[in-house]
Write a protein that holds these residues in place. Structure first.
Motif, PDB file in Angstrom:
ATOM      1  N   SER A   1       6.113  17.986  -2.030  1.00  0.00           N
ATOM      2  CA  SER A   1       5.077  18.188  -1.007  1.00  0.00           C
ATOM      3  C   SER A   1       4.515  16.825  -0.624  1.00  0.00           C
ATOM      4  N   ILE A   2       4.148  16.689   0.648  1.00  0.00           N
ATOM      5  CA  ILE A   2       3.560  15.430   1.114  1.00  0.00           C
ATOM      6  C   ILE A   2       2.346  15.743   1.971  1.00  0.00           C
ATOM      7  N   GLU A   3       1.254  15.065   1.660  1.00  0.00           N
ATOM      8  CA  GLU A   3       0.034  15.252   2.448  1.00  0.00           C
ATOM      9  C   GLU A   3      -0.227  14.018   3.285  1.00  0.00           C
ATOM     10  N   ARG A   4      -0.788  14.254   4.452  1.00  0.00           N
ATOM     11  CA  ARG A   4      -1.224  13.140   5.287  1.00  0.00           C
ATOM     12  C   ARG A   4      -2.627  13.473   5.741  1.00  0.00           C
ATOM     13  N   ASN A   5      -3.556  12.591   5.470  1.00  0.00           N
ATOM     14  CA  ASN A   5      -4.965  12.810   5.811  1.00  0.00           C
ATOM     15  C   ASN A   5      -5.465  14.169   5.329  1.00  0.00           C
ATOM     16  N   GLY A   6      -5.067  14.519   4.137  1.00  0.00           N
ATOM     17  CA  GLY A   6      -5.617  15.721   3.518  1.00  0.00           C
ATOM     18  C   GLY A   6      -4.926  17.020   3.863  1.00  0.00           C
ATOM     19  N   SER A   7      -4.024  17.021   4.869  1.00  0.00           N
ATOM     20  CA  SER A   7      -3.345  18.293   5.143  1.00  0.00           C
ATOM     21  C   SER A   7      -1.868  18.174   4.787  1.00  0.00           C
ATOM     22  N   ALA A   8      -1.308  19.268   4.306  1.00  0.00           N
ATOM     23  CA  ALA A   8       0.080  19.260   3.860  1.00  0.00           C
ATOM     24  C   ALA A   8       1.015  19.222   5.064  1.00  0.00           C
TER      25      ALA A   8
ATOM     26  N   ARG B   1      10.050   9.234   5.548  1.00  0.00           N
ATOM     27  CA  ARG B   1       9.243   8.098   5.104  1.00  0.00           C
ATOM     28  C   ARG B   1       9.074   8.085   3.581  1.00  0.00           C
ATOM     29  N   SER B   2       9.088   9.257   2.993  1.00  0.00           N
ATOM     30  CA  SER B   2       8.943   9.302   1.532  1.00  0.00           C
ATOM     31  C   SER B   2      10.140   8.649   0.835  1.00  0.00           C
ATOM     32  N   LEU B   3      11.297   8.632   1.508  1.00  0.00           N
ATOM     33  CA  LEU B   3      12.504   8.077   0.882  1.00  0.00           C
ATOM     34  C   LEU B   3      12.363   6.583   0.623  1.00  0.00           C
ATOM     35  N   ASN B   4      11.597   5.921   1.469  1.00  0.00           N
ATOM     36  CA  ASN B   4      11.390   4.480   1.345  1.00  0.00           C
ATOM     37  C   ASN B   4      10.109   4.164   0.572  1.00  0.00           C
ATOM     38  N   GLY B   5       9.337   5.219   0.241  1.00  0.00           N
ATOM     39  CA  GLY B   5       8.063   4.992  -0.431  1.00  0.00           C
ATOM     40  C   GLY B   5       6.937   4.691   0.540  1.00  0.00           C
ATOM     41  N   LEU B   6       7.205   4.791   1.854  1.00  0.00           N
ATOM     42  CA  LEU B   6       6.164   4.517   2.845  1.00  0.00           C
ATOM     43  C   LEU B   6       5.044   5.542   2.752  1.00  0.00           C
ATOM     44  N   LEU B   7       5.417   6.771   2.435  1.00  0.00           N
ATOM     45  CA  LEU B   7       4.406   7.806   2.196  1.00  0.00           C
ATOM     46  C   LEU B   7       4.608   8.336   0.788  1.00  0.00           C
ATOM     47  N   PRO B   8       3.537   8.388   0.009  1.00  0.00           N
ATOM     48  CA  PRO B   8       3.673   8.913  -1.344  1.00  0.00           C
ATOM     49  C   PRO B   8       3.794  10.439  -1.322  1.00  0.00           C
TER      50      PRO B   8
ATOM     51  N   ARG C   1      14.145  11.912  -6.046  1.00  0.00           N
ATOM     52  CA  ARG C   1      15.034  10.905  -6.632  1.00  0.00           C
ATOM     53  C   ARG C   1      15.947  10.387  -5.542  1.00  0.00           C
ATOM     54  N   VAL C   2      16.029   9.077  -5.444  1.00  0.00           N
ATOM     55  CA  VAL C   2      16.902   8.469  -4.444  1.00  0.00           C
ATOM     56  C   VAL C   2      17.844   7.505  -5.148  1.00  0.00           C
ATOM     57  N   HIS C   3      19.099   7.857  -5.187  1.00  0.00           N
ATOM     58  CA  HIS C   3      20.130   6.994  -5.773  1.00  0.00           C
ATOM     59  C   HIS C   3      19.702   6.451  -7.140  1.00  0.00           C
ATOM     60  N   GLY C   4      19.252   7.339  -7.974  1.00  0.00           N
ATOM     61  CA  GLY C   4      18.912   6.951  -9.342  1.00  0.00           C
ATOM     62  C   GLY C   4      17.483   6.471  -9.526  1.00  0.00           C
ATOM     63  N   VAL C   5      16.738   6.283  -8.422  1.00  0.00           N
ATOM     64  CA  VAL C   5      15.349   5.837  -8.540  1.00  0.00           C
ATOM     65  C   VAL C   5      14.423   7.031  -8.337  1.00  0.00           C
ATOM     66  N   SER C   6      13.494   7.197  -9.269  1.00  0.00           N
ATOM     67  CA  SER C   6      12.566   8.308  -9.155  1.00  0.00           C
ATOM     68  C   SER C   6      11.293   7.863  -8.452  1.00  0.00           C
ATOM     69  N   SER C   7      10.678   8.806  -7.715  1.00  0.00           N
ATOM     70  CA  SER C   7       9.437   8.482  -7.015  1.00  0.00           C
ATOM     71  C   SER C   7       8.355   8.032  -7.981  1.00  0.00           C
ATOM     72  N   GLU C   8       8.494   8.424  -9.238  1.00  0.00           N
ATOM     73  CA  GLU C   8       7.474   8.030 -10.209  1.00  0.00           C
ATOM     74  C   GLU C   8       7.514   6.537 -10.530  1.00  0.00           C
ATOM     75  N   GLU C   9       8.623   5.895 -10.182  1.00  0.00           N
ATOM     76  CA  GLU C   9       8.727   4.457 -10.462  1.00  0.00           C
ATOM     77  C   GLU C   9       7.977   3.614  -9.439  1.00  0.00           C
ATOM     78  N   GLY C  10       7.435   4.257  -8.422  1.00  0.00           N
ATOM     79  CA  GLY C  10       6.615   3.530  -7.462  1.00  0.00           C
ATOM     80  C   GLY C  10       7.336   3.230  -6.159  1.00  0.00           C
ATOM     81  N   PRO C  11       6.567   3.003  -5.089  1.00  0.00           N
ATOM     82  CA  PRO C  11       7.142   2.827  -3.760  1.00  0.00           C
ATOM     83  C   PRO C  11       8.049   1.609  -3.623  1.00  0.00           C
ATOM     84  N   LYS C  12       7.747   0.545  -4.365  1.00  0.00           N
ATOM     85  CA  LYS C  12       8.572  -0.659  -4.193  1.00  0.00           C
ATOM     86  C   LYS C  12       9.998  -0.449  -4.661  1.00  0.00           C
ATOM     87  N   ARG C  13      10.147   0.321  -5.746  1.00  0.00           N
ATOM     88  CA  ARG C  13      11.493   0.596  -6.251  1.00  0.00           C
ATOM     89  C   ARG C  13      12.268   1.440  -5.230  1.00  0.00           C
TER      90      ARG C  13
END
Lengths: 243, 202
Positions: free
Chosen positions: A14-21, A50-57, A64-76
């Protein structure tokens, strides 16, 4: 099973932007090389990619993108996912093409001189070394978008995401850039309103109201989408549409 | 930053950036005691010759001064009103020469070389945690986005003209500011997508 190092997996994301899903509870596994994403304006396509690049949390679930989990942070995530935006004028940060290309390499720690040489070599590979020193605002839209794509590719991402990148280009330029994309070895996620362009893709996702309405072969998904949008319920301009 | 880099390989392009900046500094100090009309005119002539040495494209870059002409006009008129035509002419000639000389450096010097040349000046800023890398990024952004913002303003003017037949109004300032702010969001996003201002962990 598909190789996890070459796969995108959304697990109840799920992704929220400005408080709404905007995206709610999306689950999908994308291991195909060429993925198209279609849907109305405001359906959540751009938010999802945008979530794929970490632009939006993401606010829920796991990505998971090519072995990288969203939990590792947007830079990864940004390191494995290259992102090409709709408007090259928003993406080109530097006054000349060569600086734009070498910037990406400098970002990943390559030395100044080497970054420049590699940037020039890539321009040369694509036959546009004469654009290296030209101010980017003098370039054509097609040249600008090609520079944007190369500036992302030079960082050697494993996944390339393009969010309606060709919407201001003429037919010929689109076709030429698409041929460049087809030749790439990276996995590609392409958000587009040009449905014809996605006919040769391996998989198409139709996003509606923040969820996957349908996914599968383009031959199945695209006609279903067209029927739904063209012959479905009446269109009301007063309806909510925030993009 | 009135004009932009002109690609080329002339003598001026090959000259080290620091030498160019130091010459500019020296010239701007040296002209102060020479307060005569013929000297100011000679200096402007020399600067024009510098542009001419870059060829036809170089001469075209003299146009960079055009947006400033009205200001020069006002300076001259003020002097005329005060009864000192000669001083007015000297002031205008000198300003033109200096602006064009500075512009000559910006069109013949690659931004990166310019940044490297002035980087030592930014060292004191490190005390405040500002890296020179960020400074050069900021300068690059300014150079890059001046023409983009001008284009945005032109398109607002066009939209305004299409409905009012007039081509300019103070009313365009607010939407222009909003566009500019919106654009900073987009650019920041694009920068973050490639690792942000500090880059990826080395």
């Amino acid at each position: 099973m598909s190789d996890i190092l070459k796969t995108i997996s959304f697990d109840h994301v799920s992704i929220e932007r400005n408080g709404s899903a905007i995206i709610s509870d999306v689950s999908a596994t994308l291991s195909e090389q060429r993925i198209g994403i279609i849907g109305r304006n405001g359906s959540g396509k751009s938010t999802l990619v945008r979530s794929l690049n970490g632009l939006l949390p993401i606010s829920g679930g796991t990505l998971r993108v090519h072995g990288v989990s969203s939990e590792e942070g947007p830079k990864r995530l940004a390191r494995v996912t290259g992102f090409v935006f709709q408007n090259p004028d928003h993406q080109l940060i530097f006054p000349t093409a060569l600086e734009e290309l070498s910037f990406g390499l400098r970002q990943i720690g390559v030395g100044k001189r080497e970054a420049k040489d590699q940037g020039f070599a890539l321009l040369k590979d694509h036959g546009i070394e004469q654009l290296a020193e030209r101010p980017v605002h003098e370039l054509s839209e097609g040249q600008k978008q090609l520079i944007c794509i190369l500036a992302v590719l030079i960082m050697e991402p494993k996944l390339l995401v393009l969010d309606e990148p060709f919407s201001s280009l003429d037919l010929r330029t689109r076709a030429a850039l698409r041929r460049k994309l087809d030749a790439l070895e990276q996995q590609i996620v392409f958000v587009s309103h040009e449905l014809d362009a996605l006919n040769d893709y391996d998989k198409v996702l139709w996003i509606e109201e923040g969820q996957v309405k349908l996914s599968g072969k383009p031959g199945d998904v695209i006609p279903a989408y067209q029927r739904h949008e063209l012959f479905g319920a009446d269109f009301h301009f007063a309806g909510a549409a925030v993009s | 930053m009135i004009s932009l880099y002109m690609a080329g390989n002339s003598w001026a392009h090959r000259m080290p950036a620091r030498a160019k900046l130091l010459s500019l500094f020296a010239v701007s100090l040296l002209v102060i005691p020479f307060n005569t009309l013929w000297f100011s005119a000679l200096m402007l002539a020399v600067v024009v010759v510098l542009y001419a040495s870059l060829g036809k494209r170089g001469l075209e870059k003299l146009k960079a001064v055009r947006p400033l002409l009205w200001m020069m006009g006002i300076i001259f008129i003020v002097h005329v009103v005060l009864g000192d035509i000669e001083q007015g002419a000297i002031a205008v000639l000198r300003l033109l020469a200096m602006v064009l000389l500075a512009n000559f450096i910006s069109i013949t010097t690659h931004m990166e070389a310019l940044m490297d040349a002035v980087e030592p000046l930014f060292w004191p800023l490190r005390v405040f945690g500002l890296s020179s890398r960020r400074m050069s990024l900021a300068v690059a952004l300014v150079i890059r986005f001046v023409p983009v913002l001008l284009a945005v303003y032109a398109s607002l003017q066009e939209a305004y003209k299409a409905r009012t037949t007039r081509s300019n109004s103070w009313r365009l300032l607010a939407p222009f500011a909003l566009h500019a702010i919106k654009m900073t969001d987009h650019v920041a996003e694009a920068l973050i997508a490639r690792g942000g201002a500090d880059g990826f962990d080395r």
